[in-house]
Design a protein around this motif. Structure first.
Motif, short mmCIF file in Angstrom:
data_model
loop_
_atom_site.label_atom_id
_atom_site.label_comp_id
_atom_site.label_asym_id
_atom_site.label_seq_id
_atom_site.Cartn_x
_atom_site.Cartn_y
_atom_site.Cartn_z
N LYS A 104 -39.31 18.64 113.27
CA LYS A 104 -39.57 19.95 112.70
C LYS A 104 -39.22 19.95 111.22
O LYS A 104 -38.21 19.38 110.80
CB LYS A 104 -38.75 21.03 113.40
CG LYS A 104 -39.21 21.31 114.80
CD LYS A 104 -38.44 22.47 115.39
CE LYS A 104 -38.95 22.81 116.77
NZ LYS A 104 -38.23 23.95 117.34
N ALA A 105 -40.05 20.61 110.45
CA ALA A 105 -39.78 20.73 109.02
C ALA A 105 -38.65 21.73 108.83
O ALA A 105 -38.57 22.75 109.54
CB ALA A 105 -41.03 21.22 108.29
N PRO A 106 -37.74 21.46 107.91
CA PRO A 106 -36.66 22.42 107.69
C PRO A 106 -37.21 23.74 107.17
O PRO A 106 -38.10 23.76 106.31
CB PRO A 106 -35.77 21.74 106.65
CG PRO A 106 -36.63 20.72 106.00
CD PRO A 106 -37.67 20.32 107.02
N GLY A 107 -36.71 24.83 107.71
CA GLY A 107 -37.19 26.14 107.33
C GLY A 107 -36.61 26.61 106.01
O GLY A 107 -35.72 25.99 105.43
N MET A 108 -37.12 27.72 105.53
CA MET A 108 -36.62 28.29 104.28
C MET A 108 -35.27 28.94 104.55
O MET A 108 -35.07 29.57 105.58
CB MET A 108 -37.60 29.34 103.76
CG MET A 108 -38.96 28.77 103.42
SD MET A 108 -38.90 27.62 102.07
CE MET A 108 -38.83 28.73 100.71
N PRO A 109 -34.34 28.81 103.63
CA PRO A 109 -33.01 29.40 103.84
C PRO A 109 -33.08 30.93 103.73
O PRO A 109 -33.93 31.49 103.04
CB PRO A 109 -32.17 28.81 102.71
CG PRO A 109 -33.16 28.45 101.65
CD PRO A 109 -34.41 28.07 102.36
#
Length: 121
Positions: free
Chosen positions: A47-52
């Motif tokens: 999974k791509a890291p999400g926006m903080p």
């Protein structure tokens, strides 16, 4: 000691052991006829890291204390610091706006206010 075919050579015994392994037997060949080869399942993509959604506060300099909340129904976003209580005025939000955008708008407005105060002095 006599070999499998009556030969006294050790090489012949070793060759016959390799040719009589279970994968070459006629019983296993009959079980595999007409079947499709099985494929390995592909590995799942990471999974791509999400926006903080939590950021650093520029006023009290605490890490991950600023939380951005978006109310897309009303089209308004807010920024609140849980440590020093700094809050933003309501910021207009579109359906493409993310918490990073709200935080950057808040920082830009804070810098504008600081520039105006410096020019007045």
């Amino acid at each position: 000691v006599r070999g499998i075919h009556g030969l006294r050579s050790n090489k012949v015994i070793v060759q016959h052991i390799y040719t009589l392994t279970p994968h070459n037997t006629t019983q296993n060949r009959q079980n595999q006829m007409g079947k499709r080869k099985s494929r390995k399942k592909p590995k799942p993509k990471p999974k791509a890291p999400g926006m903080p959604t939590n950021f650093d506060c520029p006023f009290c300099i605490h890490t991950a204390s600023v939380e951005c909340t978006i109310n897309k129904k009303d089209g308004i976003g807010y920024v609140n610091c849980s440590v020093c209580g700094a809050k933003s005025q309501p910021i207009e939000v579109t359906r493409l706006t993310s918490p990073v955008d709200i935080y950057n708008d808040w920082i830009d407005k804070c810098e504008e206010v600081n520039r105006q105060e410096e020019e007045e002095e």
